[in-house]
Design a protein around this motif. Structure first.
Motif, PDB file in Angstrom:
ATOM      1  N   GLU A 180       0.866  -1.024  -0.057  1.00 37.90           N
ATOM      2  CA  GLU A 180      -0.066   0.058  -0.068  1.00 37.90           C
ATOM      3  C   GLU A 180       0.907   1.291   0.030  1.00 37.90           C
ATOM      4  OE1 GLU A 180       0.808  -1.346   4.111  1.00 37.90           O
ATOM      5  OE2 GLU A 180      -0.447  -2.411   2.405  1.00 37.90           O
ATOM      6  N   LEU A 181       1.888   1.291   0.662  1.00 36.15           N
ATOM      7  CA  LEU A 181       2.999   2.364   0.731  1.00 36.15           C
ATOM      8  C   LEU A 181       3.489   2.817  -0.646  1.00 36.15           C
ATOM      9  CD1 LEU A 181       4.554   1.740   4.077  1.00 36.15           C
ATOM     10  CD2 LEU A 181       2.473   3.143   3.618  1.00 36.15           C
ATOM     11  N   SER A 182       3.809   1.557  -1.351  1.00 34.19           N
ATOM     12  CA  SER A 182       4.582   1.877  -2.662  1.00 34.19           C
ATOM     13  C   SER A 182       3.506   2.048  -3.594  1.00 34.19           C
ATOM     14  CB  SER A 182       5.233   0.507  -3.043  1.00 34.19           C
ATOM     15  OG  SER A 182       6.345   0.186  -2.353  1.00 34.19           O
ATOM     16  N   VAL A 183       2.390   1.628  -3.415  1.00 31.11           N
ATOM     17  CA  VAL A 183       1.388   2.099  -4.351  1.00 31.11           C
ATOM     18  C   VAL A 183       0.794   3.477  -4.208  1.00 31.11           C
ATOM     19  CG1 VAL A 183      -1.303   1.563  -5.039  1.00 31.11           C
ATOM     20  CG2 VAL A 183       0.269  -0.261  -4.592  1.00 31.11           C
ATOM     21  N   ILE A 184       0.674   4.071  -3.110  1.00 32.31           N
ATOM     22  CA  ILE A 184       0.365   5.300  -2.850  1.00 32.31           C
ATOM     23  C   ILE A 184       1.469   6.307  -3.377  1.00 32.31           C
ATOM     24  CG2 ILE A 184      -0.179   7.194  -0.955  1.00 32.31           C
ATOM     25  CD1 ILE A 184      -1.744   4.808   0.615  1.00 32.31           C
ATOM     26  N   ALA A 185       2.852   5.767  -2.952  1.00 30.11           N
ATOM     27  CA  ALA A 185       4.023   6.603  -3.535  1.00 30.11           C
ATOM     28  C   ALA A 185       3.902   6.640  -4.838  1.00 30.11           C
ATOM     29  CB  ALA A 185       5.241   5.878  -2.886  1.00 30.11           C
ATOM     30  N   ALA A 186       3.673   5.558  -5.662  1.00 31.93           N
ATOM     31  CA  ALA A 186       3.733   5.609  -6.957  1.00 31.93           C
ATOM     32  C   ALA A 186       2.539   6.684  -7.759  1.00 31.93           C
ATOM     33  CB  ALA A 186       3.361   4.416  -7.545  1.00 31.93           C
ATOM     34  N   VAL A 187       1.283   6.613  -7.083  1.00 35.89           N
ATOM     35  CA  VAL A 187       0.357   7.442  -7.719  1.00 35.89           C
ATOM     36  C   VAL A 187       0.653   8.654  -7.484  1.00 35.89           C
ATOM     37  CG1 VAL A 187      -2.125   7.848  -7.237  1.00 35.89           C
ATOM     38  CG2 VAL A 187      -1.331   5.582  -7.419  1.00 35.89           C
ATOM     39  N   VAL A 188       1.104   9.233  -6.194  1.00 36.28           N
ATOM     40  CA  VAL A 188       1.538  10.646  -5.988  1.00 36.28           C
ATOM     41  C   VAL A 188       2.679  11.150  -6.778  1.00 36.28           C
ATOM     42  CG1 VAL A 188       2.344  12.132  -4.117  1.00 36.28           C
ATOM     43  CG2 VAL A 188       0.399  10.595  -3.543  1.00 36.28           C
ATOM     44  N   LEU A 189       3.622  10.190  -6.924  1.00 35.54           N
ATOM     45  CA  LEU A 189       4.670  10.519  -8.018  1.00 35.54           C
ATOM     46  C   LEU A 189       4.316  10.576  -9.104  1.00 35.54           C
ATOM     47  CD1 LEU A 189       7.498   7.919  -7.120  1.00 35.54           C
ATOM     48  CD2 LEU A 189       7.929  10.444  -7.259  1.00 35.54           C
ATOM     49  N   GLY A 190       3.316   9.936  -9.682  1.00 42.13           N
ATOM     50  CA  GLY A 190       2.861  10.320 -11.025  1.00 42.13           C
ATOM     51  C   GLY A 190       1.831  11.643 -11.174  1.00 42.13           C
ATOM     52  N   GLY A 191       1.757  12.214 -10.229  1.00 34.37           N
ATOM     53  CA  GLY A 191       1.256  13.432 -10.496  1.00 34.37           C
ATOM     54  C   GLY A 191      -0.269  13.601  -9.737  1.00 34.37           C
ATOM     55  N   THR A 192      -0.853  12.410  -9.334  1.00 38.33           N
ATOM     56  CA  THR A 192      -2.167  12.655  -8.700  1.00 38.33           C
ATOM     57  C   THR A 192      -2.226  13.296  -7.272  1.00 38.33           C
ATOM     58  OG1 THR A 192      -2.783  10.756  -9.773  1.00 38.33           O
ATOM     59  CG2 THR A 192      -4.152  11.120  -7.746  1.00 38.33           C
ATOM     60  N   SER A 193      -3.193  14.124  -7.174  1.00 34.16           N
ATOM     61  CA  SER A 193      -3.310  15.040  -5.860  1.00 34.16           C
ATOM     62  C   SER A 193      -3.698  14.220  -4.582  1.00 34.16           C
ATOM     63  CB  SER A 193      -3.986  16.165  -6.104  1.00 34.16           C
ATOM     64  OG  SER A 193      -4.145  17.006  -4.955  1.00 34.16           O
ATOM     65  N   LEU A 194      -3.130  14.203  -3.518  1.00 37.30           N
ATOM     66  CA  LEU A 194      -3.360  13.535  -2.230  1.00 37.30           C
ATOM     67  C   LEU A 194      -4.919  14.044  -1.868  1.00 37.30           C
ATOM     68  CD1 LEU A 194      -0.269  13.121  -0.193  1.00 37.30           C
ATOM     69  CD2 LEU A 194      -1.887  11.287  -0.916  1.00 37.30           C
ATOM     70  N   PHE A 195      -5.226  15.170  -2.358  1.00 31.73           N
ATOM     71  CA  PHE A 195      -6.419  16.053  -1.806  1.00 31.73           C
ATOM     72  C   PHE A 195      -7.545  15.957  -2.686  1.00 31.73           C
ATOM     73  CE2 PHE A 195      -2.453  18.091  -0.660  1.00 31.73           C
ATOM     74  CZ  PHE A 195      -2.651  17.787   0.606  1.00 31.73           C
ATOM     75  N   GLY A 196      -7.422  15.236  -3.968  1.00 30.57           N
ATOM     76  CA  GLY A 196      -8.487  14.820  -4.757  1.00 30.57           C
ATOM     77  C   GLY A 196      -8.641  15.841  -6.067  1.00 30.57           C
ATOM     78  N   GLY A 197      -9.377  15.289  -6.893  1.00 29.39           N
ATOM     79  CA  GLY A 197      -9.632  16.397  -8.224  1.00 29.39           C
ATOM     80  C   GLY A 197      -8.582  16.311  -9.368  1.00 29.39           C
ATOM     81  N   LYS A 198      -7.501  15.589  -8.977  1.00 28.70           N
ATOM     82  CA  LYS A 198      -6.392  15.674 -10.151  1.00 28.70           C
ATOM     83  C   LYS A 198      -5.778  14.232 -10.199  1.00 28.70           C
ATOM     84  CE  LYS A 198      -2.010  17.432 -11.412  1.00 28.70           C
ATOM     85  NZ  LYS A 198      -0.823  18.428 -10.919  1.00 28.70           N
ATOM     86  N   GLY A 199      -5.826  13.618 -11.235  1.00 30.24           N
ATOM     87  CA  GLY A 199      -5.276  12.300 -11.542  1.00 30.24           C
ATOM     88  C   GLY A 199      -4.957  11.741 -12.755  1.00 30.24           C
ATOM     89  N   THR A 200      -3.866  10.891 -12.825  1.00 29.14           N
ATOM     90  CA  THR A 200      -3.370  10.729 -14.185  1.00 29.14           C
ATOM     91  C   THR A 200      -2.974   9.205 -13.944  1.00 29.14           C
ATOM     92  OG1 THR A 200      -1.695  10.880 -15.663  1.00 29.14           O
ATOM     93  CG2 THR A 200      -1.205  11.925 -13.591  1.00 29.14           C
ATOM     94  N   VAL A 201      -3.604   8.442 -14.834  1.00 26.81           N
ATOM     95  CA  VAL A 201      -3.221   6.822 -14.484  1.00 26.81           C
ATOM     96  C   VAL A 201      -1.764   6.630 -15.412  1.00 26.81           C
ATOM     97  CG1 VAL A 201      -3.654   4.545 -15.632  1.00 26.81           C
ATOM     98  CG2 VAL A 201      -5.674   5.997 -14.621  1.00 26.81           C
ATOM     99  N   ILE A 202      -1.590   7.266 -16.384  1.00 27.88           N
ATOM    100  CA  ILE A 202      -0.300   7.012 -17.204  1.00 27.88           C
ATOM    101  C   ILE A 202       0.936   7.336 -16.325  1.00 27.88           C
ATOM    102  CG2 ILE A 202       1.164   7.816 -19.175  1.00 27.88           C
ATOM    103  CD1 ILE A 202      -1.392   7.892 -20.756  1.00 27.88           C
ATOM    104  N   GLY A 203       0.695   8.553 -15.541  1.00 28.57           N
ATOM    105  CA  GLY A 203       1.674   8.895 -14.521  1.00 28.57           C
ATOM    106  C   GLY A 203       1.822   7.870 -13.511  1.00 28.57           C
TER     107      GLY A 203
END
Length: 326
Positions: free
Chosen positions: A256-279
């Motif tokens: 779970e820590l690696s997954v969240i780190a990967a998503v945030v690294l990719g540019g998805t906001s921790l606060f919602g409203g912004k996300g990118t699957v490719i990132g």
């Protein structure tokens, strides 16, 4: 508008880079990190096809879970149970394969995710318990359940076809794990960027009150992303079981820590409203490259943790700056 287009037409490549570098930091960072290890470890086999494929295999499950986690974070929620759910699904799948063969194993793995997702979703959207607490509790429940039903023993996957489909085989020279990662990544990207559901997910994460007043059933959207996250985590667990030909409660532990780190690294906001699957997928691959490169450099495990943490903090700081709501 014509004036704006004229200005854009006169923009130099360097000007465009300065204007857009932050939103593309994960791609720039990935290239920089990859080139660094390629140059420094060229004599240690970093660029060999086998090593590159190993990076893809080791990263695939994290990338698969990161696709769904992108939807979760984009909606303003979080799921801390994905690693434990993956471990539980690997156990239920292996046990069901031993009992009823391949179809039973697939059904058991998917139903594990559906059940966990519905429980998490009900508690979060009906009883209004924050997903942080709900999924934190589910992390322990899923791990405990996997330990209980397996007796803490590894459950072998006895069907020979199962590993060939779920993680242990190849399609020509391409590992099936890579195929799974690409297929789920494409589906996730299309859902988030090209469908009404994806737009609603981003709207709910951006401003839940405004989304509710615009007619979006915010509770239903959050329920769906939580269920999708659990089902995707179960698929990752099924891939773990296929790759290692065994189901174990330890599989997925800490993911779970690696997954969240990967998503945030990719540019998805921790606060919602912004996300990118490719990132998010690139973020997962970047973590895989870092892990692989640090091992080939011969660093001690403690040094790997320090270096990995420093690189991730730097990249997250650059990609997330300015995304926190006022």
């Amino acid at each position: 508008m014509s004036e704006t287009m004229a200005v854009a037409g006169r923009e130099t490549p360097w000007g465009y880079f300065k204007r857009t570098w932050r939103q593309n930091i994960i791609y720039i960072g990935f290239v920089v990190v990859f080139l660094f290890f390629a140059l420094t470890l060229h004599d240690k086999g970093f660029l060999t096809p086998n090593n590159i494929l190993n990076i893809a295999r080791q990263t695939a499950m994290i990338a698969v879970m990161a696709v769904a986690m992108t939807l979760v974070l984009s909606s303003g929620e979080i799921d801390l149970s994905v690693g434990a759910v993956a471990g539980l699904a690997s156990v239920t799948t292996a046990m069901a394969v031993a009992w009823g063969g391949l179809p039973a194993g697939i059904a058991a793995g998917i139903m594990t995710g559906v059940t966990v997702g519905l429980i998490n979703g009900f508690l979060s959207t009906r009883l209004m318990i924050p997903t942080f607490l709900t999924t934190l509790a589910m992390m322990g429940i899923a791990k405990g359940t996997a330990m209980w039903i397996s007796g803490t023993a590894a459950i072998p996957v006895l069907d020979r076809t199962y590993p060939a489909i779920f993680g242990g085989g190849n399609i020509g020279p391409v590992p099936t794990l890579l195929v799974w990662m690409l297929v789920i990544g494409v589906i996730g990207h299309v859902v988030l960027r090209r469908t009404k559901f994806g737009r609603q997910v981003l709207a709910v994460g951006g401003n839940v009150v405004a989304a509710r007043y615009s007619g979006i059933n915010t509770g239903q959207i959050k329920l769906w992303v939580i269920v999708i996250s659990a089902v995707t985590a179960s698929i990752a667990g099924m891939l773990y079981a296929g790759r290692l030909q065994t189901g174990r409660f330890q599989l997925g532990e800490g993911d779970e820590l690696s997954v969240i780190a990967a998503v945030v690294l990719g540019g998805t906001s921790l606060f919602g409203g912004k996300g990118t699957v490719i990132g998010s997928i690139i973020g997962a691959l970047m973590i895989g490259v870092i892990n692989n490169g640090l091992i080939l450099m011969g660093l001690e495990y403690s040094q790997q943790l320090i270096a990995r943490g420093g690189i991730i903090i730097l990249a997250v700081a650059l990609s997330q700056a300015g995304t926190r709501p006022a």
